[in-house]
Write an enzyme that holds these catalytic residues in place. Sequence first.
Site, PDB file in Angstrom:
ATOM      1  CE1 TYR A 167      41.040  39.421  41.309  1.00  8.81           C
ATOM      2  CE2 TYR A 167      41.669  39.147  43.615  1.00  8.81           C
ATOM      3  CZ  TYR A 167      41.343  38.573  42.459  1.00  8.81           C
ATOM      4  OH  TYR A 167      41.266  37.190  42.602  1.00  8.81           O
ATOM      5  CG  ASP A 248      38.570  43.578  49.868  1.00 11.68           C
ATOM      6  OD1 ASP A 248      39.497  43.056  50.636  1.00 11.68           O
ATOM      7  OD2 ASP A 248      38.675  43.280  48.697  1.00 11.68           O
ATOM      8  CE  LYS A 275      45.605  38.346  49.250  1.00  9.48           C
ATOM      9  NZ  LYS A 275      45.816  37.333  48.374  1.00  9.48           N
TER      10      LYS A 275
END
Length: 432
Positions: A167, A248, A275
């Site tokens: 993801y 990532d 984030k």
Amino acid sequence: MPSTAANSHEAEALDAALAEAREDYVRRNRESQARFMAAAESMPGGNTRTSLFYDPFPLCMLRGEGCRLTDADGHEYLDFLGEFTAGIFGHSPEVLKQAIRAALDDGINLSSHNAIEGKLAERICARFPSMDLLRFTNSGTEANLMALAAALTFTGRRKILVFAGGYHGGVLTFPPGGTPVTVPHDFVVASYNDLEKTLDLVKPHRSELAAILVEPMQGAGGCIPGAPEFLAGLRALADETGAVLIFDEIQTSRLSLGGRQQLLGITPDMTTIGKFFGGGLAFGSFGGRREIMQVFDPRRPSSIGHAGTYNNNSLTMAAGLAAVEQLLTAEALDALNARGDRFRADLNAMFAAKTVPITVSGLGSLMNIHPQGAPQMANAKRSLLFFDLVKAGIYFAPRGLIALSFPIGGQEISAFLNALDGILDARRSLLV
């Protein structure tokens, strides 16, 4: 009794218990239900963020402070979800509030470069040796999209190696069976943690490979750590083929001052983060080797564009700088991840002691609960645990994700373990 009949009886008992737990959830959360139904009049399914939905309806939270949440019906919860890893600071710590207020006083988004973006970029590059240069975005999704754009432009190739269960944002996701929302790049989808099969799969494409995009631990895929030898093998593959290796680290950057790449001693060509580096506001960033990132240098005639009104917005830059300088210290991260490692060990020990076939995977402050068995039964058991723990005032993701925040301490962890202990005693016959 034949085993099939026994399994059928167990499934029926589990389904009945889950239905009762859902009914109780509805009775206790009428105001959340009412707000959900009202939202459904103007949003499909009352929802604008799919990961937050669960049946019969999600809770509506009105307030957060520290590691505590209060919902529309007045229930208070210990927040063990931490905004799906983004909320590492807890809810609105004073350091971040002060930074945002100061930015507001100086004017929102100044139609220009500002005094903070360069400082934040410098601080982040210092943490990640893989980032000679970086650029800001508004989300991790956007950071990964732009990292891929850089890799394709730099190499002049088109194929991208990714991994099943990965993801990388809402339009870069690789669940079983695929999804129509994923952007139409030329992907080669390999098996995570299986280096031998990966090398066999890419053998016909080695000269066409532009990028290898991988999470050092699959987050949404269930907190599955990448084996060090697997990630090292991908580094070697990138070196051999000339592909750009992209880590990532949007979730795993919290595992140490320099992310999991620092812990493993593996340096990718590019890194994406997001984030919490925006201090709790919408944020993403991608960076890498100087010669790759220079494809975005507008002083170069051959550069490619990367626009975005809010890439350097003053509120996020201010909150991010305050977070990096004052909160996301090596000492704070190391302590948080040590608490997470102990907590995960305690959870696994409790499940084992009660002979309940549930395991907890993860690294440091990130973890995921995995009931064992057939998928339908495992999902039902996970849902039952979720509703029981929510009733006990413990909030986490229905899919089993737990992400600790700085305010979560020993008292809160003990409360979770005590609640779980009672639930396992009461529900053991349904969970084995």
